[in-house]
Scaffold this motif. Structure first.
Motif, PDB file in Angstrom:
ATOM      1  N   ASP A   1       0.838  -1.199   0.000  1.00 19.46           N
ATOM      2  CA  ASP A   1       0.000   0.000   0.000  1.00 19.46           C
ATOM      3  C   ASP A   1       0.874   1.249   0.000  1.00 19.46           C
ATOM      4  OD1 ASP A   1      -2.456  -1.381   0.141  1.00 19.46           O
ATOM      5  OD2 ASP A   1      -2.268  -1.580   2.321  1.00 19.46           O
ATOM      6  N   ASP A   2       0.334   2.320  -0.540  1.00 22.02           N
ATOM      7  CA  ASP A   2       0.905   3.661  -0.443  1.00 22.02           C
ATOM      8  C   ASP A   2       2.298   3.799  -1.056  1.00 22.02           C
ATOM      9  OD1 ASP A   2      -1.477   4.202   0.917  1.00 22.02           O
ATOM     10  OD2 ASP A   2      -0.564   3.866   2.871  1.00 22.02           O
ATOM     11  N   SER A   3       2.522   3.156  -2.195  1.00 24.64           N
ATOM     12  CA  SER A   3       3.793   3.297  -2.914  1.00 24.64           C
ATOM     13  C   SER A   3       3.795   4.605  -3.704  1.00 24.64           C
ATOM     14  CB  SER A   3       3.998   2.127  -3.882  1.00 24.64           C
ATOM     15  OG  SER A   3       5.113   2.368  -4.716  1.00 24.64           O
ATOM     16  N   ILE A   4       4.954   5.254  -3.738  1.00 23.49           N
ATOM     17  CA  ILE A   4       5.104   6.463  -4.553  1.00 23.49           C
ATOM     18  C   ILE A   4       6.172   6.270  -5.634  1.00 23.49           C
ATOM     19  CG2 ILE A   4       4.249   8.056  -2.787  1.00 23.49           C
ATOM     20  CD1 ILE A   4       7.227   8.719  -2.193  1.00 23.49           C
ATOM     21  N   VAL A   5       6.649   5.053  -5.808  1.00 18.18           N
ATOM     22  CA  VAL A   5       7.704   4.788  -6.787  1.00 18.18           C
ATOM     23  C   VAL A   5       7.249   3.866  -7.924  1.00 18.18           C
ATOM     24  CG1 VAL A   5       9.575   5.181  -5.144  1.00 18.18           C
ATOM     25  CG2 VAL A   5       8.681   2.866  -5.448  1.00 18.18           C
ATOM     26  N   ASP A   6       6.020   3.394  -7.902  1.00 15.50           N
ATOM     27  CA  ASP A   6       5.540   2.430  -8.892  1.00 15.50           C
ATOM     28  C   ASP A   6       4.481   3.020  -9.813  1.00 15.50           C
ATOM     29  OD1 ASP A   6       7.001  -0.058  -8.058  1.00 15.50           O
ATOM     30  OD2 ASP A   6       6.015   0.434  -6.168  1.00 15.50           O
ATOM     31  N   GLY A   7       4.628   4.303 -10.110  1.00 17.21           N
ATOM     32  CA  GLY A   7       3.686   5.019 -10.954  1.00 17.21           C
ATOM     33  C   GLY A   7       3.336   6.336 -10.307  1.00 17.21           C
ATOM     34  N   PRO A   8       2.595   7.176 -11.037  1.00 17.16           N
ATOM     35  CA  PRO A   8       2.278   8.513 -10.514  1.00 17.16           C
ATOM     36  C   PRO A   8       1.296   8.464  -9.338  1.00 17.16           C
ATOM     37  CG  PRO A   8       1.143   8.125 -12.581  1.00 17.16           C
ATOM     38  CD  PRO A   8       2.056   6.954 -12.369  1.00 17.16           C
ATOM     39  N   GLY A   9       1.504   9.346  -8.401  1.00 19.28           N
ATOM     40  CA  GLY A   9       0.618   9.431  -7.245  1.00 19.28           C
ATOM     41  C   GLY A   9       0.917   8.366  -6.214  1.00 19.28           C
ATOM     42  N   VAL A  10      -0.055   8.158  -5.354  1.00 14.54           N
ATOM     43  CA  VAL A  10       0.042   7.139  -4.312  1.00 14.54           C
ATOM     44  C   VAL A  10      -0.683   5.903  -4.826  1.00 14.54           C
ATOM     45  CG1 VAL A  10      -0.545   6.560  -1.929  1.00 14.54           C
ATOM     46  CG2 VAL A  10       0.113   8.902  -2.515  1.00 14.54           C
TER      47      VAL A  10
END
Length: 165
Positions: free
Chosen positions: A10-19
């Motif tokens: 949850d809450d990744s910021i490195v696997d695409g735009p946004g959260v």
């Protein structure tokens, strides 16, 4: 429907735009040298997950802009991922998918299930990870050969079209 996964984040910021909520699929035929998800290579590894339960969890996260399908190789399980993507998109989420295949290969192969999944993706990050082209300064990808594509524009034009922020 059941999907074989290695796990979720949850809450990744490195696997695409946004959260984003990341769904790591289990199983990959590419075996890219230097792969950082080697635990997700064996199609018999991981665990089964219900797509409705995954969708409910992602949709209930108020921070999540969307889901990212990573791997493993998401396009090895296009039917359950397409079902998951449809549910998420109807709930206002966007979809990013990683694949070791190229956009051109997926189009030429013309597999109906893979094309259905591709049509539900907003962004496709395509191409195998190439250790010789590793570049940790790139957004959302690990090697320079990988592209960030706008799926809708690419499908409309019938050719890979880079995503613009």
């Amino acid at each position: 429907m059941t999907l074989r996964i290695a796990g979720t984040i949850d809450d990744s910021i490195v696997d695409g735009p946004g959260v984003r909520t990341v769904v790591f699929t289990q199983g990959c035929p590419h075996r890219c040298p230097g792969c950082h998800n080697t635990h997700a290579l064996d199609p018999k590894g991981g665990r089964d997950a219900d797509t409705d339960a995954l969708a409910a969890g992602i949709l209930s996260n108020p921070l999540s802009d969307g889901a990212t399908f990573s791997g493993g190789e998401p396009f090895m399980q296009p039917k359950p991922l397409a079902e998951l993507a449809r549910t998420l998109k109807s709930g206002g989420k966007n979809i990013v998918a990683y694949t070791g295949y190229t956009f051109e290969y997926l189009l030429e192969e013309a597999d109906a299930d893979r094309l259905a999944l591709l049509g539900l993706c907003d962004i496709l990050i395509d191409g195998p990870y190439l250790e010789a082209e590793r570049d940790l300064t790139l957004d959302f990808r690990g090697s320079r050969n990988q592209r960030i594509l706008d799926c809708a524009k690419s499908l409309k034009k019938g050719e890979a079209t880079e995503w613009e922020r």
